[in-house]
Motif scaffolding. Sequence first.
Motif, PDB file in Angstrom:
ATOM      1  N   GLY A  24       0.787  -1.232   0.000  1.00  0.00           N
ATOM      2  CA  GLY A  24       0.000   0.000   0.000  1.00  0.00           C
ATOM      3  C   GLY A  24       0.813   1.273   0.000  1.00  0.00           C
ATOM      4  N   GLU A  25       2.134   1.143  -0.047  1.00  0.00           N
ATOM      5  CA  GLU A  25       2.966   2.349  -0.092  1.00  0.00           C
ATOM      6  C   GLU A  25       2.768   3.088  -1.408  1.00  0.00           C
ATOM      7  N   LEU A  26       2.520   2.328  -2.476  1.00  0.00           N
ATOM      8  CA  LEU A  26       2.146   2.900  -3.764  1.00  0.00           C
ATOM      9  C   LEU A  26       0.713   2.480  -4.068  1.00  0.00           C
ATOM     10  N   GLU A  27      -0.162   3.454  -4.310  1.00  0.00           N
ATOM     11  CA  GLU A  27      -1.573   3.179  -4.549  1.00  0.00           C
ATOM     12  C   GLU A  27      -1.873   3.097  -6.040  1.00  0.00           C
ATOM     13  N   PRO A  28      -2.878   2.286  -6.433  1.00  0.00           N
ATOM     14  CA  PRO A  28      -3.300   2.271  -7.832  1.00  0.00           C
ATOM     15  C   PRO A  28      -3.678   3.672  -8.311  1.00  0.00           C
ATOM     16  N   GLY A  29      -3.142   4.042  -9.476  1.00  0.00           N
ATOM     17  CA  GLY A  29      -3.403   5.365 -10.025  1.00  0.00           C
ATOM     18  C   GLY A  29      -2.431   6.429  -9.571  1.00  0.00           C
ATOM     19  N   GLU A  30      -1.535   6.085  -8.620  1.00  0.00           N
ATOM     20  CA  GLU A  30      -0.591   7.081  -8.095  1.00  0.00           C
ATOM     21  C   GLU A  30       0.515   7.363  -9.108  1.00  0.00           C
ATOM     22  N   ARG A  31       0.894   8.612  -9.186  1.00  0.00           N
ATOM     23  CA  ARG A  31       1.976   9.020 -10.077  1.00  0.00           C
ATOM     24  C   ARG A  31       3.320   8.903  -9.360  1.00  0.00           C
ATOM     25  N   LEU A  32       4.289   8.313 -10.062  1.00  0.00           N
ATOM     26  CA  LEU A  32       5.627   8.173  -9.477  1.00  0.00           C
ATOM     27  C   LEU A  32       6.365   9.507  -9.543  1.00  0.00           C
ATOM     28  N   PRO A  33       7.363   9.680  -8.674  1.00  0.00           N
ATOM     29  CA  PRO A  33       8.214  10.876  -8.786  1.00  0.00           C
ATOM     30  C   PRO A  33       8.959  10.872 -10.127  1.00  0.00           C
ATOM     31  N   SER A  34       9.601  11.956 -10.458  1.00  0.00           N
ATOM     32  CA  SER A  34      10.394  12.021 -11.683  1.00  0.00           C
ATOM     33  C   SER A  34      11.476  10.952 -11.648  1.00  0.00           C
ATOM     34  N   GLU A  35      12.009  10.594 -12.821  1.00  0.00           N
ATOM     35  CA  GLU A  35      13.033   9.542 -12.881  1.00  0.00           C
ATOM     36  C   GLU A  35      14.245   9.894 -12.038  1.00  0.00           C
ATOM     37  N   ASN A  36      14.680  11.142 -12.114  1.00  0.00           N
ATOM     38  CA  ASN A  36      15.842  11.558 -11.323  1.00  0.00           C
ATOM     39  C   ASN A  36      15.588  11.374  -9.833  1.00  0.00           C
ATOM     40  N   GLU A  37      14.421  11.858  -9.391  1.00  0.00           N
ATOM     41  CA  GLU A  37      14.107  11.801  -7.967  1.00  0.00           C
ATOM     42  C   GLU A  37      13.918  10.370  -7.499  1.00  0.00           C
ATOM     43  N   TYR A  38      13.196   9.561  -8.315  1.00  0.00           N
ATOM     44  CA  TYR A  38      12.907   8.192  -7.885  1.00  0.00           C
ATOM     45  C   TYR A  38      14.157   7.321  -7.900  1.00  0.00           C
ATOM     46  N   ALA A  39      15.040   7.565  -8.867  1.00  0.00           N
ATOM     47  CA  ALA A  39      16.301   6.828  -8.910  1.00  0.00           C
ATOM     48  C   ALA A  39      17.128   7.104  -7.651  1.00  0.00           C
ATOM     49  N   LYS A  40      17.121   8.364  -7.195  1.00  0.00           N
ATOM     50  CA  LYS A  40      17.843   8.708  -5.975  1.00  0.00           C
ATOM     51  C   LYS A  40      17.224   8.023  -4.760  1.00  0.00           C
ATOM     52  N   GLN A  41      15.864   7.990  -4.726  1.00  0.00           N
ATOM     53  CA  GLN A  41      15.182   7.348  -3.601  1.00  0.00           C
ATOM     54  C   GLN A  41      15.509   5.859  -3.511  1.00  0.00           C
ATOM     55  N   LEU A  42      15.639   5.216  -4.681  1.00  0.00           N
ATOM     56  CA  LEU A  42      15.905   3.779  -4.713  1.00  0.00           C
ATOM     57  C   LEU A  42      17.401   3.458  -4.753  1.00  0.00           C
ATOM     58  N   HIS A  43      18.231   4.504  -4.805  1.00  0.00           N
ATOM     59  CA  HIS A  43      19.696   4.351  -4.820  1.00  0.00           C
ATOM     60  C   HIS A  43      20.159   3.538  -6.023  1.00  0.00           C
ATOM     61  N   VAL A  44      19.623   3.887  -7.193  1.00  0.00           N
ATOM     62  CA  VAL A  44      20.029   3.225  -8.437  1.00  0.00           C
ATOM     63  C   VAL A  44      20.253   4.286  -9.504  1.00  0.00           C
ATOM     64  N   SER A  45      20.838   3.859 -10.616  1.00  0.00           N
ATOM     65  CA  SER A  45      21.029   4.780 -11.728  1.00  0.00           C
ATOM     66  C   SER A  45      19.708   4.965 -12.487  1.00  0.00           C
ATOM     67  N   ARG A  46      19.627   6.021 -13.283  1.00  0.00           N
ATOM     68  CA  ARG A  46      18.423   6.261 -14.085  1.00  0.00           C
ATOM     69  C   ARG A  46      18.221   5.133 -15.106  1.00  0.00           C
ATOM     70  N   ASN A  47      19.325   4.622 -15.655  1.00  0.00           N
ATOM     71  CA  ASN A  47      19.207   3.530 -16.631  1.00  0.00           C
ATOM     72  C   ASN A  47      18.599   2.275 -15.999  1.00  0.00           C
ATOM     73  N   THR A  48      19.029   1.982 -14.767  1.00  0.00           N
ATOM     74  CA  THR A  48      18.475   0.824 -14.059  1.00  0.00           C
ATOM     75  C   THR A  48      16.987   1.012 -13.803  1.00  0.00           C
ATOM     76  N   LEU A  49      16.608   2.204 -13.359  1.00  0.00           N
ATOM     77  CA  LEU A  49      15.205   2.488 -13.093  1.00  0.00           C
ATOM     78  C   LEU A  49      14.384   2.399 -14.375  1.00  0.00           C
ATOM     79  N   ARG A  50      14.913   2.959 -15.456  1.00  0.00           N
ATOM     80  CA  ARG A  50      14.185   2.933 -16.724  1.00  0.00           C
ATOM     81  C   ARG A  50      13.922   1.501 -17.193  1.00  0.00           C
ATOM     82  N   GLU A  51      14.914   0.639 -17.039  1.00  0.00           N
ATOM     83  CA  GLU A  51      14.737  -0.755 -17.446  1.00  0.00           C
ATOM     84  C   GLU A  51      13.684  -1.441 -16.577  1.00  0.00           C
ATOM     85  N   ALA A  52      13.700  -1.156 -15.290  1.00  0.00           N
ATOM     86  CA  ALA A  52      12.701  -1.735 -14.389  1.00  0.00           C
ATOM     87  C   ALA A  52      11.302  -1.256 -14.756  1.00  0.00           C
ATOM     88  N   LEU A  53      11.159   0.036 -15.028  1.00  0.00           N
ATOM     89  CA  LEU A  53       9.842   0.585 -15.379  1.00  0.00           C
ATOM     90  C   LEU A  53       9.369   0.066 -16.734  1.00  0.00           C
TER      91      LEU A  53
END
Length: 241
Positions: A24-53
């Motif tokens: 429930g930390e992420l709800e259906p319909g919820e918008r994710l943070p920007s790639e830069n911000e979310y990559a920092k939150q998850l401690h990964v590179s933008r390329n890694t995040l993009r592949e996951a998404l």
Amino acid sequence: MTNQFQHPRYVTVIEEIKEKIRNGELEPGERLPSENEYAKQLHVSRNTLREALRILEEEHIMVRKHGIGTFVNKKPVFSGGIEELFSITDMIEREGKVPGTEILFTGFVEPHGDDKKELVLDEQEQVYLIKRIRTADEEPLVYCVDKIPGELLENDYNLDEESMLLSLEKKAGVTISYAKANIETMGYHEEISDILKCEKGAPLLVLKQVHYDMEDEPVLYSINFFKSDQISFNVFRRRQL
């Protein structure tokens, strides 16, 4: 000792995001943070995040809307087995919601090419056309287009039942035995999507069905446009041994 079979980092990110959805930390319909911000939150590179998404989008867990962002896909509220012949009224009631109908048009009209083919109409035969919006708890869910061979109905026929299947049985003495169905998707439709209150860019799920009576005669051709984020169809497949 180094684990030679360690998962790529993007696989770990996929599991992290799925777990956030499950708890429930992420709800259906919820918008994710920007790639830069979310990559920092998850401690990964933008390329890694993009592949996951990208993979999560292929699995229909995420939805990317061009120029807007990436969203957690909404869970379908309604579902049904495509091998099961059910009315939309039944589907809505199964989810504990109240079905409703808004009639947009009824009347005898000249058939289109598909109507003649699917309903095996005579050259001069008309069809009875019904356009309506089916609602669940007063929220639009399906845009319905139903066509019935004109010869099956009296001139004063009117639809006063929520269920088309029940109406045909009571008013025309027609019992539907089975249907042949085809499911496809279509992009945003300016008129229908607006009527169903779809979000911009959201696709529609189109269910086309030809219904047959007990004598294997086609008696109803229906085209139903569903909000794709509200419904899912599944099919049970058995292996032939």
